[in-house]
Every structure is written in structure tokens, then in C-alpha cells.
Design a protein around this motif. Sequence first.
Motif, PDB file in Angstrom:
ATOM      1  N   SER A 207       0.823  -1.207   0.000  1.00 49.51           N
ATOM      2  CA  SER A 207       0.000   0.000   0.000  1.00 49.51           C
ATOM      3  C   SER A 207       0.857   1.257   0.000  1.00 49.51           C
ATOM      4  CB  SER A 207      -0.933   0.010   1.217  1.00 49.51           C
ATOM      5  OG  SER A 207      -1.823  -1.081   1.191  1.00 49.51           O
ATOM      6  N   SER A 208       1.987   1.221   0.703  1.00 49.10           N
ATOM      7  CA  SER A 208       2.849   2.404   0.757  1.00 49.10           C
ATOM      8  C   SER A 208       3.393   2.749  -0.623  1.00 49.10           C
ATOM      9  CB  SER A 208       3.997   2.182   1.740  1.00 49.10           C
ATOM     10  OG  SER A 208       4.793   1.069   1.356  1.00 49.10           O
ATOM     11  N   LEU A 209       3.515   1.749  -1.493  1.00 45.09           N
ATOM     12  CA  LEU A 209       3.915   2.009  -2.870  1.00 45.09           C
ATOM     13  C   LEU A 209       2.867   2.866  -3.572  1.00 45.09           C
ATOM     14  CD1 LEU A 209       5.445   1.515  -5.568  1.00 45.09           C
ATOM     15  CD2 LEU A 209       4.157  -0.630  -5.751  1.00 45.09           C
ATOM     16  N   VAL A 210       1.593   2.508  -3.407  1.00 46.93           N
ATOM     17  CA  VAL A 210       0.515   3.266  -4.038  1.00 46.93           C
ATOM     18  C   VAL A 210       0.416   4.663  -3.452  1.00 46.93           C
ATOM     19  CG1 VAL A 210      -1.963   3.290  -4.525  1.00 46.93           C
ATOM     20  CG2 VAL A 210      -0.718   1.118  -4.485  1.00 46.93           C
ATOM     21  N   LEU A 211       0.651   4.781  -2.138  1.00 51.82           N
ATOM     22  CA  LEU A 211       0.565   6.089  -1.504  1.00 51.82           C
ATOM     23  C   LEU A 211       1.612   7.046  -2.066  1.00 51.82           C
ATOM     24  CD1 LEU A 211      -0.048   5.120   2.237  1.00 51.82           C
ATOM     25  CD2 LEU A 211      -1.707   5.624   0.447  1.00 51.82           C
ATOM     26  N   GLY A 212       2.748   6.494  -2.493  1.00 51.25           N
ATOM     27  CA  GLY A 212       3.768   7.340  -3.100  1.00 51.25           C
ATOM     28  C   GLY A 212       3.288   8.003  -4.373  1.00 51.25           C
ATOM     29  N   LEU A 213       2.316   7.397  -5.056  1.00 51.55           N
ATOM     30  CA  LEU A 213       1.789   7.971  -6.291  1.00 51.55           C
ATOM     31  C   LEU A 213       1.006   9.249  -6.049  1.00 51.55           C
ATOM     32  CD1 LEU A 213       0.571   4.692  -8.048  1.00 51.55           C
ATOM     33  CD2 LEU A 213       2.709   5.903  -8.416  1.00 51.55           C
ATOM     34  N   VAL A 214       0.540   9.454  -4.807  1.00 49.66           N
ATOM     35  CA  VAL A 214      -0.227  10.668  -4.500  1.00 49.66           C
ATOM     36  C   VAL A 214       0.594  11.631  -3.643  1.00 49.66           C
ATOM     37  CG1 VAL A 214      -2.445   9.523  -4.708  1.00 49.66           C
ATOM     38  CG2 VAL A 214      -1.301   9.546  -2.494  1.00 49.66           C
ATOM     39  N   GLY A 215       1.906  11.449  -3.635  1.00 49.90           N
ATOM     40  CA  GLY A 215       2.771  12.410  -2.961  1.00 49.90           C
ATOM     41  C   GLY A 215       3.235  12.024  -1.590  1.00 49.90           C
ATOM     42  N   ALA A 216       3.044  10.751  -1.183  1.00 44.30           N
ATOM     43  CA  ALA A 216       3.445  10.324   0.156  1.00 44.30           C
ATOM     44  C   ALA A 216       4.855   9.766   0.199  1.00 44.30           C
ATOM     45  CB  ALA A 216       2.462   9.279   0.694  1.00 44.30           C
ATOM     46  N   GLY A 217       5.658  10.010  -0.814  1.00 47.40           N
ATOM     47  CA  GLY A 217       7.062   9.614  -0.796  1.00 47.40           C
ATOM     48  C   GLY A 217       7.285   8.151  -1.142  1.00 47.40           C
ATOM     49  N   GLY A 218       8.555   7.754  -1.121  1.00 45.38           N
ATOM     50  CA  GLY A 218       8.905   6.376  -1.401  1.00 45.38           C
ATOM     51  C   GLY A 218       9.076   6.102  -2.880  1.00 45.38           C
ATOM     52  N   ILE A 219       9.203   4.831  -3.205  1.00 45.00           N
ATOM     53  CA  ILE A 219       9.467   4.423  -4.579  1.00 45.00           C
ATOM     54  C   ILE A 219       8.279   4.730  -5.492  1.00 45.00           C
ATOM     55  CG2 ILE A 219       8.607   2.076  -4.241  1.00 45.00           C
ATOM     56  CD1 ILE A 219      11.709   3.068  -6.295  1.00 45.00           C
ATOM     57  N   GLY A 220       7.061   4.766  -4.925  1.00 49.53           N
ATOM     58  CA  GLY A 220       5.891   5.114  -5.727  1.00 49.53           C
ATOM     59  C   GLY A 220       5.973   6.518  -6.291  1.00 49.53           C
ATOM     60  N   PHE A 221       6.574   7.430  -5.522  1.00 47.21           N
ATOM     61  CA  PHE A 221       6.735   8.800  -6.002  1.00 47.21           C
ATOM     62  C   PHE A 221       7.671   8.842  -7.208  1.00 47.21           C
ATOM     63  CE2 PHE A 221       9.059  12.845  -5.926  1.00 47.21           C
ATOM     64  CZ  PHE A 221       7.995  13.743  -6.038  1.00 47.21           C
ATOM     65  N   LEU A 222       8.753   8.050  -7.161  1.00 46.63           N
ATOM     66  CA  LEU A 222       9.682   8.019  -8.285  1.00 46.63           C
ATOM     67  C   LEU A 222       9.044   7.380  -9.514  1.00 46.63           C
ATOM     68  CD1 LEU A 222      13.080   7.050  -6.586  1.00 46.63           C
ATOM     69  CD2 LEU A 222      12.215   9.314  -7.217  1.00 46.63           C
ATOM     70  N   GLN A 225       6.836   9.969 -11.003  1.00 46.93           N
ATOM     71  CA  GLN A 225       7.646  11.013 -11.628  1.00 46.93           C
ATOM     72  C   GLN A 225       8.201  10.557 -12.973  1.00 46.93           C
ATOM     73  OE1 GLN A 225      11.491  12.108  -9.752  1.00 46.93           O
ATOM     74  NE2 GLN A 225      10.649  14.175  -9.622  1.00 46.93           N
ATOM     75  N   SER A 226       8.671   9.318 -13.037  1.00 47.94           N
ATOM     76  CA  SER A 226       9.216   8.805 -14.291  1.00 47.94           C
ATOM     77  C   SER A 226       8.135   8.670 -15.359  1.00 47.94           C
ATOM     78  CB  SER A 226       9.895   7.446 -14.053  1.00 47.94           C
ATOM     79  OG  SER A 226       8.961   6.486 -13.598  1.00 47.94           O
ATOM     80  N   ILE A 227       6.914   8.332 -14.965  1.00 43.80           N
ATOM     81  CA  ILE A 227       5.812   8.247 -15.926  1.00 43.80           C
ATOM     82  C   ILE A 227       5.490   9.626 -16.486  1.00 43.80           C
ATOM     83  CG2 ILE A 227       3.351   7.737 -16.173  1.00 43.80           C
ATOM     84  CD1 ILE A 227       3.722   5.465 -14.185  1.00 43.80           C
ATOM     85  N   GLN A 228       5.446  10.621 -15.601  1.00 36.79           N
ATOM     86  CA  GLN A 228       5.133  11.969 -16.053  1.00 36.79           C
ATOM     87  C   GLN A 228       6.199  12.527 -16.991  1.00 36.79           C
ATOM     88  OE1 GLN A 228       4.608  14.115 -12.373  1.00 36.79           O
ATOM     89  NE2 GLN A 228       2.464  13.499 -12.150  1.00 36.79           N
ATOM     90  N   LEU A 229       7.441  12.081 -16.794  1.00 43.03           N
ATOM     91  CA  LEU A 229       8.538  12.540 -17.651  1.00 43.03           C
ATOM     92  C   LEU A 229       8.730  11.640 -18.869  1.00 43.03           C
ATOM     93  CD1 LEU A 229      11.170  13.462 -14.898  1.00 43.03           C
ATOM     94  CD2 LEU A 229       9.709  15.024 -16.206  1.00 43.03           C
ATOM     95  N   PHE A 230       7.871  10.620 -19.009  1.00 41.04           N
ATOM     96  CA  PHE A 230       7.964   9.654 -20.110  1.00 41.04           C
ATOM     97  C   PHE A 230       9.314   8.927 -20.104  1.00 41.04           C
ATOM     98  CE2 PHE A 230       4.997  12.935 -21.513  1.00 41.04           C
ATOM     99  CZ  PHE A 230       3.893  12.172 -21.827  1.00 41.04           C
ATOM    100  N   ALA A 231       9.899   8.784 -18.915  1.00 36.90           N
ATOM    101  CA  ALA A 231      11.154   8.040 -18.762  1.00 36.90           C
ATOM    102  C   ALA A 231      10.798   6.601 -18.402  1.00 36.90           C
ATOM    103  CB  ALA A 231      12.039   8.681 -17.699  1.00 36.90           C
ATOM    104  N   PHE A 232      10.287   5.855 -19.382  1.00 37.54           N
ATOM    105  CA  PHE A 232       9.763   4.525 -19.106  1.00 37.54           C
ATOM    106  C   PHE A 232      10.864   3.525 -18.765  1.00 37.54           C
ATOM    107  CE2 PHE A 232       6.504   6.248 -22.177  1.00 37.54           C
ATOM    108  CZ  PHE A 232       5.589   6.566 -21.194  1.00 37.54           C
ATOM    109  N   ASP A 233      12.087   3.762 -19.230  1.00 35.29           N
ATOM    110  CA  ASP A 233      13.180   2.865 -18.869  1.00 35.29           C
ATOM    111  C   ASP A 233      13.516   3.000 -17.377  1.00 35.29           C
ATOM    112  OD1 ASP A 233      14.008   5.439 -19.276  1.00 35.29           O
ATOM    113  OD2 ASP A 233      15.907   4.906 -20.240  1.00 35.29           O
ATOM    114  N   GLU A 234      13.401   4.226 -16.838  1.00 35.69           N
ATOM    115  CA  GLU A 234      13.579   4.411 -15.399  1.00 35.69           C
ATOM    116  C   GLU A 234      12.436   3.747 -14.634  1.00 35.69           C
ATOM    117  OE1 GLU A 234      14.046   8.443 -14.255  1.00 35.69           O
ATOM    118  OE2 GLU A 234      15.683   8.857 -15.668  1.00 35.69           O
ATOM    119  N   MET A 235      11.231   3.878 -15.159  1.00 38.46           N
ATOM    120  CA  MET A 235      10.068   3.286 -14.512  1.00 38.46           C
ATOM    121  C   MET A 235      10.239   1.776 -14.365  1.00 38.46           C
ATOM    122  SD  MET A 235       6.205   2.907 -15.954  1.00 38.46           S
ATOM    123  CE  MET A 235       6.837   1.620 -17.031  1.00 38.46           C
TER     124      MET A 235
END
Length: 264
Positions: A207-222, A225-235
Motif C-alpha cells: 500500500s505504501s507504494l501506491v501512496l507514493g503515487l499521491v505524494g506520500a514519498g517512497g518508490i511510488g513517487f519516483l 515522476q518517471s511516468i510523467q517525464l515519459f522516462a519509461f526505462d527508469e520506470m
Amino acid sequence: MTAPARRRTWPITGVVIAALVVAHVLAWRDTEFSPGALIEGWEGMARFISEALPPDLDWEAVVLPGLQACLTTLAIGLLGTTLSIPAALLFAVLGARNFTRGKVVYQSARAVMSFLRAVPDVVFALVFVTAVGLGPFAGVLALICHNVGVMGKLWAEAMEESDTGPADALRVSGAKEWQVVAHAVLPSVVPTLVGLLLYRFDVNVRSSLVLGLVGAGGIGFLINQSIQLFAFDEMVTYILMVLALIVAVDVLSGHVRRRLAFER
């Protein structure tokens, strides 16, 4: 089953099957489920895969920040689990039917746990992000709130299924309710409670991974961020790290649960 009984159950079975078929047809239409659309979009999927592979393994720019974010994700899941223990235990005791004499107290505890379970942890995270800002702290608070409701209910049900003999014996001898819980209830269900706690820790790390997608930090935040930058290889690199983290946590918690089951 006798022949008349079978004849009575056939109409009920037919109605149930018909209702399920209708429900699936309506769900198919409502979700606009279309395998054809998926097949037609193969070019977009192929382009995405070509951009995502091979993963970006740059140590300084991708791998090291990803490892640090994985540790943050693990820390969010850990604190979100352990810091919810006192409140979850309190609600579990108050919400166990065979150990709470007051109906109002029992119903109130159950209502609070139902509310905390009903609100998704992502919603809690969004609320706490507005209160404390972006970062892991909001994720920890979100997991605590949601986990109190889930773990409190699981623990309450475990207490309700426990042997009430020792508790009744203490009550007959004049023990107070908190003494009954401390000396009769908890010792008999501790292995079960610990097993459920480990299970929730496993879930909370995910769950903490998903929480990172809404700004709660962790690997989900990265990942976000990589999706928004279209850096799919980083994703892809971050997703592989998440896979390794989840497998490690699952193996560790599963090993501990098996040891507890063996000791019982």
C-alpha cells in the motif's frame, strides 16, 4: 438429498445462475470491456515496451535514488503497521462481542473500525498531504488510520473465536475486565494476533507504494515522476526494485508466520 428436495432446489439454482449472467452482462457493458480495442492498440503497447526496455541502470541517477526510496517505502509500511497496534488492540477488545458487555460500546467500536476500513488509505493520504505536506509522514499517518480499522476487526474476530473458559473462570473469581483481557484473552490469541500483524505488514508495504503515487514519498513517487517525464526505462528499473522488495518482505513474513504456526 431426496428427489423432492432436488426438485425444489433446481428453480433456485436457475434463478441464481440467471442473475449472475445478467450481472456479468451489465458489468461488461458498464465497464466497456473490449478485447478488440486491446488488440487494436498493439502498436501503442509495442512502442511503450520498446521505450521501456532495456531498463535504465544508471547508478547515480536511477539505481541509488531507487534503493533509497525503497527503504523509505519499507519504513512507511513498518511504521504504519507498528504505530497502529495500540489503537487496533483497544478497538479489537472493545469490538469483541464475547468480551465487551456494553452493547453501545461494542457497536461504537465496530462503527469506528468500519469507517476506518471503508475510507481507502489513498484518501487518507490525500487528506494528510494537505495537512502536513508532501512526504512519507503523510503516508505513515494514512496507513495508521486505515490499518487500525482493518487490523482491529481481524483481531476482534480472532478474540471472538478464542476459548472463553479461562476468561469465565477469572470473572467468576472476581477479576476485573482488564485483568481478564490481560491474563486470559491475550495470552491465548497472541500467536494469531502476531500472524495477522505480519500479514498486514506485508499488505502495508504494498500500500505504501501506491501512496507514493499521491505524494506520500517512497518508490511510488519516483515511479509516478518517471511516468510523467515519459522516462519509461527508469520506470521499469523502479518496478523491478519494487518486485524485489515485495518478494523479500513476503518471504520474511511468511517464514515468521510458519514458525508461529509450528510453535502452536
